[in-house]
Scaffold this active site. Sequence first.
Site, PDB file in Angstrom:
ATOM      1  N   ASP A 118     -19.442  16.363  -3.058  1.00 60.06           N
ATOM      2  CA  ASP A 118     -18.769  17.631  -2.809  1.00 60.06           C
ATOM      3  C   ASP A 118     -17.780  17.518  -1.667  1.00 60.06           C
ATOM      4  O   ASP A 118     -16.844  18.322  -1.572  1.00 60.06           O
ATOM      5  CB  ASP A 118     -19.807  18.715  -2.522  1.00 60.06           C
TER       6      ASP A 118
ATOM      7  N   ASN B  66     -23.435  15.089  -0.895  1.00 62.48           N
ATOM      8  CA  ASN B  66     -23.812  15.371  -2.276  1.00 62.48           C
ATOM      9  C   ASN B  66     -25.177  16.049  -2.277  1.00 62.48           C
ATOM     10  O   ASN B  66     -25.752  16.332  -1.216  1.00 62.48           O
ATOM     11  CB  ASN B  66     -23.846  14.068  -3.089  1.00 62.48           C
ATOM     12  N   LYS B  67     -25.716  16.290  -3.443  1.00 52.63           N
ATOM     13  CA  LYS B  67     -27.007  16.951  -3.576  1.00 52.63           C
ATOM     14  C   LYS B  67     -28.073  16.208  -2.776  1.00 52.63           C
ATOM     15  O   LYS B  67     -28.123  14.974  -2.750  1.00 52.63           O
ATOM     16  CB  LYS B  67     -27.414  16.985  -5.059  1.00 52.63           C
TER      17      LYS B  67
END
Length: 484
Positions: A357, A366-367
Amino acid sequence: MSNGHPGLPKRKQVVTALVQKPEDGSILLVKRSQKVSTYQDQWGGVSGGIEGHESPIHRCLQEVSGSIAEEVGFGAEDVAFVRSGRPLYVDDGRRRFAVHPFLFHLTKPQGQVQLNWENVDSAWVDPRSIRSKNTVPLLPETYERVAVPPELLPALDNIVADRSHGAAQLAVWVLDALKDAAQQLNRQGSPEAGGTPALEALRNYGYHLATARPSMAPLANVAAAVLSEVHRELASRAEAFEVTQGQVCTAAVKATQSQRERLAAVGQQLQSHARELLKDGMTVITTSYSSTIAQALCQAAKDGCRLKAIVCESRPLNEGVSLANTLAAAGVQCTVITDAQAGLFVQQADLVLVGADSITQQEAVNKAGTYLIALAAQAHRVPLFVIADTTKFCPGALIDLAHPGDHPLAAAHEEKGPEEVSASWQVALQPGVAVRNIYFEGTPLNLVSGIVTEDGVLHPSQIGSHVDHLRQMYSEAFAIEAIT
């Protein structure tokens, strides 16, 4: 924050907390006493100076009891943080301030405001009447920095609340929202009116869109690109200092369209380069749902590659399961695993592919769970590539660059409700058990083999020039002094 003007006295950093009653929109103003050192007998928000490296965010969120409660008697449980605004710069001939504005909502019915020695009176006022009062410098503009017109609020709220779309899609929503805002501004006023108020309104709304999801760099980057393009186009005109509202709004609509076209082209190029990594017979492990990774794997399967995918379920919303279904429908053999099993399965993979992201010079965000996969991949010598176009590059979260300090707000913005985690549990929690739900985390770039962009595969050391350009663009787009 940098001074912004070498040779001039350093700016004093100040926070202004504007407390609002959500039921009627009124704002709390306090009248400064004769005992304070500046702006005696003038009306303002609840304000205070920042010392050393103290963060404005920390001052207003983590130490609410040290400012709002101390000055007007509200405790942390009585107010809720809503949003920040672009900093303002005050030069009154004697003093130089950088004002960091924050909006809070009053969450509980409150009796009489309890003032301390810094203030002698208080009033709940309609924001439209602020200009009629004898206020501290730029108080109406300070409110405008945190306010969002009611007709523009739904688009902003949708971006804040969304849990099912990635940063690339939300970036398109930002462009749509900016286009709508420009068109509405032009309809509401005279196109021949002066353009400065319209440009300021677009900058304010653009900032709120850009900071709605702080971990998602494309939102800030597309908003900044639009506003920077508008700024440059208007500055290039011979009559740059006499631009009209119509010219500002027309330039903004044009800029949103050009950014939309750029995003579409970038997406196709990125998918093509990601596809080049995939070879027949490969096993790939991934987490969360990256649309680019999904498209690349599906295209490879369509091209005849026999691929296997190991997909982490990606708690708490399990978007990895949706990815597995998408891949399986395209002919990719899929195995879904719990996030906790990633370390066991990564050694079965030829390649780790993850999205991002945002990407700074230090880490790829990121996640949550990506960092552990990266550590396992390093231990088992499995290459890990981040699939992300250059709109994901950033110098840091805009909200923390605008309001720098030791306690960044971006991570707090991306912690979601504990009920998402506990929804499937079959047991009741005992008092004292806390549940955390942080969506994003950073993975150090020294664990990354390469970053696949629309320009091909980049080594992490190559993103510095992109980040330097973005710093300058953020400063220009949002009129923020020298972002470092």
